[in-house]
Design an enzyme around this catalytic site. Structure first.
Site, PDB file in Angstrom:
ATOM      1  N   ALA A 147      22.139  31.087  48.085  1.00  0.00           N
ATOM      2  CA  ALA A 147      20.949  31.446  47.308  1.00  0.00           C
ATOM      3  C   ALA A 147      21.324  31.661  45.843  1.00  0.00           C
ATOM      4  CB  ALA A 147      20.335  32.719  47.886  1.00  0.00           C
ATOM      5  N   CYS A 148      20.297  31.752  45.027  1.00  0.00           N
ATOM      6  CA  CYS A 148      20.443  32.007  43.593  1.00  0.00           C
ATOM      7  C   CYS A 148      21.329  33.244  43.371  1.00  0.00           C
ATOM      8  CB  CYS A 148      19.070  32.235  42.991  1.00  0.00           C
ATOM      9  SG  CYS A 148      19.065  32.754  41.273  1.00  0.00           S
ATOM     10  N   PRO A 149      22.242  33.303  42.462  1.00  0.00           N
ATOM     11  CA  PRO A 149      22.577  32.284  41.446  1.00  0.00           C
ATOM     12  C   PRO A 149      23.752  31.390  41.837  1.00  0.00           C
ATOM     13  CG  PRO A 149      23.756  34.287  40.937  1.00  0.00           C
ATOM     14  CD  PRO A 149      23.049  34.522  42.267  1.00  0.00           C
TER      15      PRO A 149
END
Lengths: 80, 179
Positions: free
Chosen positions: A17-19
């Site tokens: 997932a982000c980042p």
């Protein structure tokens, strides 16, 4: 027919997932030579907006996005 | 003034502006909430990926999150001991700003983060260290709450500073945030 792009490094970033996708690609690209191409596969939906923004500000080229069934491959060329 | 001199002056000013604003992000991390700390670290690590230099200035309620859960400091007065006991010790103990609900909300959020493969706050701190994000801790907040440098986490290049150090960094940053 579009010409085939030679991929130098493939990264599997599925599930991250982000980042992470952007961070991992930026770390990897530092180790590469100018002109080399990286293919990053990710399932992060935010990546579709993030990689173009990242490429623009980091001065690299997002050559192509290949959409797969559940993921997408971002093909990026190191420009500097 | 003759045009060539004027042009020279303008060139000099442009040069100064360019120097003044570096490709840097300065952040005041004020909140001790899990959600805000996470956001701060995600923005920080993202900014490094974009090629920026990043400075995080931890102050007030954000400082307890950077305590090392395994470390202890001696020689604290009664207030220092009380603050030390009441405030979260380390990244594992911070709560959500909203929906903590006696631990249920925070627990649920941590469960979902794991399930959706979102990095934990602890992992984000190590990632930031690896990427070279600079961490400054407010000296005054620490002495106010009775924290000692020897009980803080081992973060590469961590500095205990005052407001001037932060402002010096913020002054030539493109982006400044308060979280």
């Amino acid at each position: 027919m579009s010409e085939e792009i030679k991929i130098d490094v493939k990264m599997d970033l599925k599930g991250l997932a982000c980042p992470m996708p952007v961070v991992k690609v930026s770390q990897q690209i530092k180790k590469m030579k100018v002109g080399e191409v990286i293919e990053a596969e990710t399932t992060d939906p935010g990546a579709h907006a993030d990689f173009p923004a990242w490429a623009k500000s980091s001065g690299n080229e997002l050559v192509k996005i290949v959409k797969e069934e559940k993921s997408a491959k971002f093909i990026i060329k190191k420009l500097k | 003034m003759d045009p060539s001199k004027e042009l020279e002056l303008i060139k000099k000013q442009v040069e100064e502006i360019k120097e003044g604003s570096q490709n840097k992000l300065s952040m005041v991390v004020f909140s001790g909430d899990l959600d805000k700390l996470l956001a701060a670290f995600i923005i920080a690590t993202g900014a490094v990926a974009m090629g920026m230099e990043v400075v995080m200035f931890f102050t007030f309620w954000a400082t307890p999150a950077l305590r090392d859960k395994k470390k202890k400091a001696k020689g604290k007065d009664i207030f220092g001991k009380m603050f030390g006991f009441m405030l979260p010790k380390g990244t594992g103990k911070v709560k959500l700003g909203k929906m903590h609900m006696a631990g249920m909300g925070t627990g649920m959020m941590k469960y979902l983060m794991k399930k959706k493969n979102v990095a934990s706050l602890d992992e984000m701190v190590s990632l930031a260290a690896e990427l070279g994000v600079k961490v400054f801790i407010c000296e005054m907040s620490m002495s106010l709450m009775g924290f000692k440098p020897e009980e803080m986490i081992d973060y590469p290049g961590v500095e205990f500073v005052g407001v001037a150090s932060f402002l010096a960094e913020a002054g030539n940053s493109k982006i400044q945030l308060f979280i």
